[in-house]
Design an enzyme around this catalytic site. Structure first.
Site: not given
Ligand code: BES
Ligand code: MN
Ligand code: ZN
Length: 500
Positions: A281, A355
């Site tokens: 990230k 997931r």
């Molecule tokens: N933990 C995140 C989702 C999340 C985003 C939680 C913002 C709380 C606040 C999840 O594991 C994730 O990283 N999702 C990504 C997926 C993307 C890379 C396809 C997302 O939603 O940005």
């Molecule tokens: Mn994630």
């Protein structure tokens, strides 16, 4: 917080602060006050209205929701202070609003160093419902996250008295149940609030174990060896990249004399920190990913409440706890993993880890005999795009299950909104090398995430709650601090109670 219920007259009660609600009889809409507000104290006797008469006549009170006015030595009342909180239009006023007013009362009074108060239940809401809403809302307001500040004031309300008429014994029982739920919600918020260096999967499991021992729940914790031995290839694929060992937490509530079925399974995402893994990230905002275990913490808190409320139904709580880290051992985009169910998964993005752990958690719950499943997860940024911060996303593969959940959710006063799960969306997670892939691309991201989970819930009635936008308050509100919200716990507990 101690809770009391009394049917005594508000004027006769000696208290540091008496709290009463002002409702606008003239405007049904709480925000667009087109007519001059006609503010009435929501109480069955007129003494408080008289005490507030001069203030209300002054025209200084707008009556807008959550406005507070504090009077000292109110005329004709035994209370030292009178706190008036506006609840907006009388017609629309509900127990949902009442929770927020109770939280606002707590936050207003505790900031002034006041430790006890009495709240007048508004007569328009049934006494039982009002007592529950006031006590739950007060607990929500009493939490503050500033644990590591040297100047933490630790201001807390010690005792709340609800003034309500009716069968006091029955209302005391309602208050006690609401106290259990409120304490459990704050227990969850404490877990979520901890930074990842102080809330590793091992620590989360220890906190769960300690809680289970206190309330008489069975608790088993499995480490890396058992997770691999059980062939939880999806869960392990996330865990393999971290030096912190993962933990599979299994909490069982089985009251004596209950039927073999139904068995409710509560499955939570417990990512104690989500760096994204190799698909790392951006640095900006990454610190917030300490709350990626909120779904898991919700299930631990819900199990606490269930153990204390003792509904007559079997419940199993499962938390898949791990970090998601980049390292030489971490999984890589393109890898193929075999989940516990036997389904193969192509990993497109290692940041799509929630997931993966839930896939094995849900399948395992079914193996343990769960006949109904609910999962909660901070699963997608896409749910925040779709619903913002106000509503959590709800998904269901079964209409009976959904209506039951919806009813519980309304009772609990938590905002959630259903999103669809049509077969069309499945196309987006089709892989050319494996059964499915772990991302469905940009469009409908919260839905394709849910479609992925559906593959593992299969035909077991199931609800999925995406709490990514609602588990953390971005700003403080009059009724709640900035930080972990404890969303979904109350709905889950109501849902479980509906089976008893
Ligand atoms: N933990 C995140 C989702 C999340 C985003 C939680 C913002 C709380 C606040 C999840 O594991 C994730 O990283 N999702 C990504 C997926 C993307 C890379 C396809 C997302 O939603 O940005
Ligand atoms: Mn994630
Ligand atoms: Zn995540």
């Amino acid at each position: 917080m101690k809770t009391k219920v009394t049917s005594s007259l508000p004027a006769a009660l000696e208290t540091d602060a008496l709290v009463a609600i002002l409702l606008d009889q003239a405007n049904s809409n709480s925000n667009g006050t087109d007519k001059k507000p006609e503010l009435k104290v929501a109480a069955s006797d007129g003494t408080v209205q008289s005490a507030a008469a001069d203030l209300l006549a002054s025209g200084e009170v707008s009556g807008k929701p959550l406005e507070t006015n504090l009077l000292h030595k109110p005329a004709g009342l035994k209370a030292k202070r009178l706190l008036l909180i506006s609840g907006g239009g009388a017609k629309k006023f509900s127990s949902y609003d009442l929770r927020r007013l109770a939280g606002t009362a707590v936050r207003t009074l505790k900031a002034r160093g006041i430790r006890t108060f009495a709240f007048i239940a508004p007569p328009a809401i049934s006494a039982d419902e009002a007592v529950r809403a006031i006590v739950e809302g007060a607990h929500v307001g009493n939490f503050d996250p500033d644990y590591y500040r040297s100047d933490r004031k630790d201001q807390k309300i010690d005792e709340v008295t609800v003034i309500a008429s009716g069968d006091t014994k029955a209302l005391e029982k309602s208050a006690e149940e609401a106290r259990i739920i409120g304490d459990s919600q704050n227990f969850t918020r404490d877990l979520v609030n901890e930074p990842s260096n102080r809330m590793t999967p091992t620590i989360l499991a220890e906190r769960a174990k300690k809680m289970c021992a206190e309330v008489g729940l069975k608790c088993e914790v499995y480490g890396p060896d058992k997770i691999k031995e059980m062939k939880m290839g999806a869960f392990w694929s996330v865990a393999q990249g971290s030096d912190e060992p993962p933990a599979l937490i299994v909490m069982t509530y089985e009251p004596a004399g209950t039927a073999a079925k139904p068995v409710l399974g509560l499955v939570g995402k417990g990512i104690t920190f989500d760096t994204g893994g190799i698909s790392i990230k951006p640095a900006d905002g990454m610190e917030k990913m300490k709350y990626d275990m909120a779904g898991g913490a919700t299930m631990i808190g819900a199990m606490r409440a269930i153990a204390l409320l003792k509904p007559k139904v079997k419940v199993i709580g499962i938390v898949c706890a791990t970090e998601n880290m980049p390292s030489g051992k971490a999984q890589k985009p393109g890898d193929v993993q075999i989940a516990m169910s036997g389904k193969s998964i192509e990993i497109i993005n290692t940041d799509v880890e929630g997931r993966l752990v839930l896939a094995d958690g849900l399948y395992y719950a079914r193996q343990l005999g769960c006949t109904h499943l609910v999962d909660a997860a901070t699963l997608t940024g896409a749910v925040v795009v779709a619903l913002g911060y106000a509503n959590a996303g709800v998904f269901a593969n079964d209409e009976d299950m959904y209506s039951r959940f919806k009813e519980a959710n309304t009772k609990a006063g938590e905002k959630m909104w259903r999103l669809p799960l049509d077969d069309e969306y499945k196309e987006q997670i089709r892989s050319s090398i494996a059964d499915i892939m772990n991302t469905g691309g940009r469009w409908g991201g919260a839905i394709t995430a849910a479609m992925f989970l559906k593959e593992f819930a299969e035909d077991t009635p199931w609800i999925h709650l995406d709490i990514a936008g609602t588990a953390w308050m971005e700003d403080q509100k009059p009724w709640i601090a900035k930080g972990p919200s404890g969303i979904a716990l109350r709905s889950l507990v109501e849902f479980v109670k509906s089976f008893a």
